[in-house]
Design a protein around this motif. Structure first.
Motif, PDB file in Angstrom:
ATOM      1  N   ALA A   1       0.943  -1.342  -0.128  1.00  0.00           N
ATOM      2  CA  ALA A   1       0.014   0.123  -0.006  1.00  0.00           C
ATOM      3  C   ALA A   1       0.916   1.237  -0.096  1.00  0.00           C
ATOM      4  O   ALA A   1       2.033   1.241   0.330  1.00  0.00           O
ATOM      5  N   SER A   2       0.303   2.353  -0.309  1.00  0.00           N
ATOM      6  CA  SER A   2       1.171   3.725  -0.154  1.00  0.00           C
ATOM      7  C   SER A   2       0.962   4.049   1.101  1.00  0.00           C
ATOM      8  O   SER A   2      -0.022   4.748   1.524  1.00  0.00           O
ATOM      9  N   TYR A   3       2.055   4.200   1.893  1.00  0.00           N
ATOM     10  CA  TYR A   3       2.235   4.662   3.237  1.00  0.00           C
ATOM     11  C   TYR A   3       3.322   5.341   3.406  1.00  0.00           C
ATOM     12  O   TYR A   3       4.632   4.755   2.862  1.00  0.00           O
ATOM     13  N   SER A   4       3.380   6.174   4.398  1.00  0.00           N
ATOM     14  CA  SER A   4       4.555   6.744   4.747  1.00  0.00           C
ATOM     15  C   SER A   4       5.280   6.451   6.105  1.00  0.00           C
ATOM     16  O   SER A   4       4.656   6.667   7.379  1.00  0.00           O
ATOM     17  N   PRO A   5       6.397   5.516   6.416  1.00  0.00           N
ATOM     18  CA  PRO A   5       6.721   4.991   7.741  1.00  0.00           C
ATOM     19  C   PRO A   5       6.742   6.257   8.643  1.00  0.00           C
ATOM     20  O   PRO A   5       7.499   7.420   8.005  1.00  0.00           O
ATOM     21  N   ALA A   6       6.469   5.939   9.915  1.00  0.00           N
ATOM     22  CA  ALA A   6       6.614   6.909  10.879  1.00  0.00           C
ATOM     23  C   ALA A   6       8.061   7.125  11.406  1.00  0.00           C
ATOM     24  O   ALA A   6       8.428   8.177  12.125  1.00  0.00           O
ATOM     25  N   GLY A   7       8.942   6.172  11.242  1.00  0.00           N
ATOM     26  CA  GLY A   7      10.445   6.162  11.630  1.00  0.00           C
ATOM     27  C   GLY A   7      11.045   4.636  11.177  1.00  0.00           C
ATOM     28  O   GLY A   7      10.328   4.110  10.612  1.00  0.00           O
ATOM     29  N   ASN A   8      12.243   4.838  11.758  1.00  0.00           N
ATOM     30  CA  ASN A   8      12.822   3.619  11.315  1.00  0.00           C
ATOM     31  C   ASN A   8      13.606   3.275  12.858  1.00  0.00           C
ATOM     32  O   ASN A   8      14.520   3.715  13.211  1.00  0.00           O
ATOM     33  N   LEU A   9      13.386   2.194  13.392  1.00  0.00           N
ATOM     34  CA  LEU A   9      14.026   1.440  14.558  1.00  0.00           C
ATOM     35  C   LEU A   9      15.017   0.618  14.290  1.00  0.00           C
ATOM     36  O   LEU A   9      15.764  -0.040  15.357  1.00  0.00           O
ATOM     37  N   LYS A  10      15.630   0.330  12.949  1.00  0.00           N
ATOM     38  CA  LYS A  10      16.570  -0.554  12.851  1.00  0.00           C
ATOM     39  C   LYS A  10      18.012  -0.399  13.326  1.00  0.00           C
ATOM     40  O   LYS A  10      18.658  -1.192  13.653  1.00  0.00           O
ATOM     41  N   SER A  11      18.495   0.684  13.478  1.00  0.00           N
ATOM     42  CA  SER A  11      19.602   1.291  14.112  1.00  0.00           C
ATOM     43  C   SER A  11      19.671   0.727  15.651  1.00  0.00           C
ATOM     44  O   SER A  11      20.768   0.556  16.038  1.00  0.00           O
ATOM     45  N   LEU A  12      18.405   0.880  16.119  1.00  0.00           N
ATOM     46  CA  LEU A  12      18.529   0.717  17.776  1.00  0.00           C
ATOM     47  C   LEU A  12      18.376  -0.861  17.998  1.00  0.00           C
ATOM     48  O   LEU A  12      18.961  -1.185  18.831  1.00  0.00           O
ATOM     49  N   GLN A  13      17.989  -1.759  17.006  1.00  0.00           N
ATOM     50  CA  GLN A  13      17.757  -3.091  17.390  1.00  0.00           C
ATOM     51  C   GLN A  13      18.777  -3.748  17.866  1.00  0.00           C
ATOM     52  O   GLN A  13      18.920  -4.583  18.891  1.00  0.00           O
ATOM     53  N   PRO A  14      19.801  -3.646  17.141  1.00  0.00           N
ATOM     54  CA  PRO A  14      21.420  -4.564  17.459  1.00  0.00           C
ATOM     55  C   PRO A  14      21.553  -4.093  18.969  1.00  0.00           C
ATOM     56  O   PRO A  14      22.109  -5.026  19.665  1.00  0.00           O
ATOM     57  N   ILE A  15      21.759  -2.749  19.352  1.00  0.00           N
ATOM     58  CA  ILE A  15      22.071  -2.671  20.562  1.00  0.00           C
ATOM     59  C   ILE A  15      21.038  -2.844  21.729  1.00  0.00           C
ATOM     60  O   ILE A  15      21.208  -3.569  22.889  1.00  0.00           O
ATOM     61  N   LEU A  16      19.810  -2.881  21.420  1.00  0.00           N
ATOM     62  CA  LEU A  16      18.672  -3.381  22.360  1.00  0.00           C
ATOM     63  C   LEU A  16      18.837  -4.868  22.429  1.00  0.00           C
ATOM     64  O   LEU A  16      18.565  -5.254  23.570  1.00  0.00           O
ATOM     65  N   LEU A  17      19.024  -5.543  21.481  1.00  0.00           N
ATOM     66  CA  LEU A  17      19.257  -6.898  21.355  1.00  0.00           C
ATOM     67  C   LEU A  17      20.415  -7.379  22.458  1.00  0.00           C
ATOM     68  O   LEU A  17      20.248  -8.411  23.098  1.00  0.00           O
ATOM     69  N   ALA A  18      21.571  -6.643  22.040  1.00  0.00           N
ATOM     70  CA  ALA A  18      22.646  -7.262  22.802  1.00  0.00           C
ATOM     71  C   ALA A  18      22.601  -6.762  24.161  1.00  0.00           C
ATOM     72  O   ALA A  18      22.643  -7.688  25.038  1.00  0.00           O
ATOM     73  N   ARG A  19      22.014  -5.911  24.744  1.00  0.00           N
ATOM     74  CA  ARG A  19      21.276  -5.662  25.974  1.00  0.00           C
ATOM     75  C   ARG A  19      20.406  -6.793  26.704  1.00  0.00           C
ATOM     76  O   ARG A  19      20.627  -7.038  27.724  1.00  0.00           O
ATOM     77  N   HIS A  20      19.534  -6.726  25.849  1.00  0.00           N
ATOM     78  CA  HIS A  20      18.550  -8.132  26.185  1.00  0.00           C
ATOM     79  C   HIS A  20      19.293  -9.409  26.514  1.00  0.00           C
ATOM     80  O   HIS A  20      19.173  -9.985  27.552  1.00  0.00           O
ATOM     81  N   GLU A  21      20.225  -9.773  25.795  1.00  0.00           N
ATOM     82  CA  GLU A  21      20.775 -10.980  25.652  1.00  0.00           C
ATOM     83  C   GLU A  21      21.880 -10.816  27.000  1.00  0.00           C
ATOM     84  O   GLU A  21      22.105 -11.931  27.619  1.00  0.00           O
ATOM     85  N   ALA A  22      22.348  -9.871  27.392  1.00  0.00           N
ATOM     86  CA  ALA A  22      23.351  -9.741  28.327  1.00  0.00           C
ATOM     87  C   ALA A  22      22.491  -9.871  29.731  1.00  0.00           C
ATOM     88  O   ALA A  22      23.159 -10.527  30.450  1.00  0.00           O
ATOM     89  N   ARG A  23      21.358  -9.342  29.789  1.00  0.00           N
ATOM     90  CA  ARG A  23      20.487  -9.523  30.917  1.00  0.00           C
ATOM     91  C   ARG A  23      20.008 -10.823  30.791  1.00  0.00           C
ATOM     92  O   ARG A  23      19.925 -11.433  32.158  1.00  0.00           O
ATOM     93  N   ALA A  24      19.543 -11.662  29.979  1.00  0.00           N
ATOM     94  CA  ALA A  24      19.100 -13.000  29.863  1.00  0.00           C
ATOM     95  C   ALA A  24      20.188 -13.961  30.581  1.00  0.00           C
ATOM     96  O   ALA A  24      19.871 -15.087  30.926  1.00  0.00           O
TER      97      ALA A  24
END
Length: 730
Positions: A571-594
């Protein structure tokens, strides 16, 4: 002629079985011989016309479909293959290609013969189970019980079937023995349990048989088309609008008594001050001077139907107070029925805090059990109509006043609901724009979205899902993900990418009273705004949690006739943002806590043990082995101080929960079924579970706290981050 002889043979077999079963001492009456009603044969014909013409995957009702219906019918009746033996199946095989004719010719004798045989077999199996209780068992033997038999063949003989049931009863006995019960109390408990099972099958009605058969037909086409009899349709409507007219009491069946399990705050029962939890309702009358109907021993749904009624009408109850003996004084309670809103099943909020060093962040959590909507009230112009999106909008307003830093929408175990509510809920976070695409049977694709430009929450957002998040939940989660508006956290979702509509069969037939029921009909498939679909594959989380279930055992992909995955144009839509750049850092912190969080490590171990055990489908019947397993499990639980026990998940325990402070006792399998437990004990356990520490929710909150910390100082807009933008950790 051949088919008629088959029916006569089966009728004779049923009579013989009933006569043999009646010899068991103290046995309830045998199941009644059910016959189809005229309105059922007419409703079946009407349903067939709708399915063959308007279903998204329309298929002719012919011999090929009859064979599929036959297989689904047997599976619905005896999926674990513990009632029918192979000779029964051989006898019934003559019906394989006759069920289409039964529907089209409005002669449902064949499916009712099958159901009657099933009911007789159920009664006979539990009668045999009761006969074993006087013999006792040798728990020193090395043998095992296979508690899941769906993929097994039918027992070849009565001897083989009796061996299946001997082990089943032995396992029931052993569970109670391990829980500390003596032989006398075990025999009494199991005798009562099996007797109740016989009683329930003796209370089945033609409506039960008809609904089971019709759902075998609808689900033979695809998994999410369903037939609902009038009473089931009423319950579905209540679940969708979260309101009903009644007295405001949650009822349960306990020892043949209809027992008050909960009083709804603000309802007539609670406001009267005359009723309390544990009271038993013995009779019901319509109006102050109506005839009192004795309901002791009734099916619960029959009792509920009698107590509900028109708004502002009077219902008179004959009540035996909690704790009173059967011969103690009764109490007559007169109540005026009112509209009851089921707030317990509505959206709710809470605020959780997470700390990072000296910084504390407040995360607002909105738990949404379903996408409900009172369509009738909305159409009538009621400005206070109940809906999920309206409730969430109100809660978001409250959370903003409480100055939360981020919002987490918890959709775990949310099976869906209203498509329009999923769209409006998405609009609260993205504003105006397309949310979902739908494709009808003709291949026409329509884009549906929200037209409200205002956004209720612009800050950091997370969506927590699990394998039981389905349909409307997947529409919302997928849109939030595609727009880059928030993080999706948890397990892959269910994978239901189809749209259903409710068809009132009585309205079509112009019936004055509801006798035909309703049809939930699949009419379209929905697609993400990016052109993909959640069908089969579900929504893949941005940050994944350990999966409790196997996709082969639960979810859309576990159905053999699910619609295939496909794709349409984006569909024709405009993304509100892009969180891709955050995900590796957030994933690393999650895995460290886990790796360092004791609760999360124990949860992972629980899940691994549960999946290993569930894959075996076997338990030992040797007392020493089972006792050692139990001791090891309890020792591990005590070590983890975890409230959930992986091996008990199949019995409804919640994964990922830890006891509230001061309640570090591990769960102990008491061997009882829900209706066998003391009501006070049962309610206390439920309350403890509600207050338990939710390991997965807490980790999701930590992830959102991390996201807030990675934003530019002073920024509260997670969706404003662009790819490659510099990060500013606190």
């Amino acid at each position: 002629m051949k088919l008629k002889l088959l029916w006569l043979a089966l009728v004779f077999a049923l009579a013989t079985t009933a006569q043999a079963a009646s010899l068991v001492s103290g046995m309830p009456p045998p199941p009644p011989e059910l016959k189809p009603a005229q309105q059922q044969t007419q409703a079946a014909h009407l349903v067939a016309g709708l399915l063959t013409r308007y279903h998204y995957k329309a298929m002719p009702l012919d011999n090929a479909m009859s064979e599929k219906i036959f297989d689904h019918y047997l599976k619905a009746l005896d999926s674990e293959k513990i009632f029918f033996v192979q000779s029964d199946i051989d006898q019934l095989t003559g019906f394989r290609t006759q069920l289409d004719d039964a529907i089209l010719k409005e002669d449902l004798a064949a499916p009712f013969v099958i159901f009657n045989l099933y009911a007789q077999r159920v009664s006979a199996r539990f009668a045999y189970a009761r006969s074993l209780l006087s013999e006792g068992f040798d728990f020193q033997q090395k043998e095992s019980y296979q508690y899941e038999r769906e993929k097994e063949t039918w027992p070849k003989s009565e001897i083989e079937m009796r061996e299946v049931w001997r082990k089943r009863v032995k396992n029931d006995w052993l569970r109670l023995k391990l829980a500390g019960k003596d032989d006398k109390s075990i025999a009494e408990t199991l005798n009562k349990r099996y007797n109740n099972s016989q009683k329930r099958i003796s209370q089945v009605t033609s409506n039960d048989a008809f609904q089971t058969f019709m759902n075998a037909y609808t689900m033979a086409i695809e998994p999410h088309t369903n037939y609902m009899g009038p009473r089931t349709a009423e319950e579905f409507d209540i679940a969708m609008k979260l309101s009903l007219v009644g007295i405001g009491a949650v009822l349960a069946e306990k020892d043949d008594y209809t027992t008050i399990r909960e009083l709804v705050p603000g309802g007539p029962a609670a406001l009267s001050g005359q009723l309390k939890i544990g009271d038993r309702i013995l009779g019901v009358a319509q109006g102050e001077h109506g005839v009192m109907m004795d309901i002791v021993g009734w099916r619960l749904d029959d009792t509920v139907a009698l107590i509900r009624g028109a708004a502002d009408s009077t219902v008179l109850l004959d009540v035996l107070p909690a704790g009173a003996g059967p011969d103690d004084k009764h109490q007559l309670v007169s109540l005026i029925r009112k509209k009851i809103t089921l707030e317990e099943q509505s959206a709710k909020k809470s605020v959780l805090s997470v700390k990072e060093g000296n910084i504390s962040r407040r995360i607002g959590v909105i738990s949404l059990p379903g996408f409900y909507e009172d369509v009738e009230a909305r159409q009538q112009g009621d400005v206070h109509f109940k809906s999920a999106s309206r409730d969430v909008a109100r809660l978001l307003g409250e959370l903003k006043k409480e100055k939360v830093d981020a919002v987490l929408v918890d959709l775990r175990n949310n099976g869906g609901g209203s498509l329009s509510e999923a769209i409006e809920l998405t609009g609260l976070f993205i504003g105006r724009g397309p949310v979902v695409q739908t494709r009808n049977a003709q291949g026409n694709v329509a884009v549906e979205g929200d037209n409200n430009v205002s956004v209720a929450w612009k800050g950091p957002l997370g969506v927590l899902i699990n394998r039981s998040s389905a349909s409307a939940s997947e529409i919302f989660a997928a849109a939030i993900q595609d727009y880059g508006r928030g993080l999706v956290i948890g397990e892959p979702s269910f994978g239901k990418g189809t749209v259903q509509t409710m068809i009132d069969l009585d309205q079509i037939a112009k019936n004055d009273k509801p006798v035909f029921g309703e049809l939930k009909l699949t009419i379209a498939q929905f697609f993400r705004v990016n052109g993909g679909t959640t069908q089969l594959r579900g929504v893949a989380p941005d940050i994944g949690f350990p999966a409790v279930t196997d996709v082969e055992d639960f979810g859309e992909s576990s159905f053999d006739n699910a619609l295939p995955w496909m794709q349409v144009k984006a569909a024709s839509y405009s993304p509100a943002g892009n969180l891709k750049s955050l995900q590796p850092i957030l994933l690393a912190r999650h895995e460290a806590r886990a790796k360092s969080d004791k609760d999360f490590l124990c949860l992972q171990e629980d899940i691994a043990r549960f999946r290993l055990q569930s894959g075996k489908h076997l338990v030992s019947l040797n007392e020493a082995e089972r006792r050692k397993e139990r001791e090891d499990q309890e020792a591990r639980q005590a070590s983890c101080a975890a409230g959930s026990e992986a091996g008990m998940n199949a019995q409804g325990k919640v994964v990922g929960r830890k006891p509230a402070p001061g309640n570090n006792k591990p769960f102990r399998d008491d061997g009882l079924q829900a209706d066998e437990r003391n009501l006070a004990t049962e309610l206390a356990a439920e309350n403890a579970n509600k207050n338990a520490k939710d390991v997965l929710l807490n980790e999701a909150v930590h992830i959102l706290g991390d996201e807030v910390g990675l934003l530019k100082p002073g920024s509260r807009f997670a969706a404003s981050i662009s790819p490659g933008a510099p990060l500013h950790p606190d």
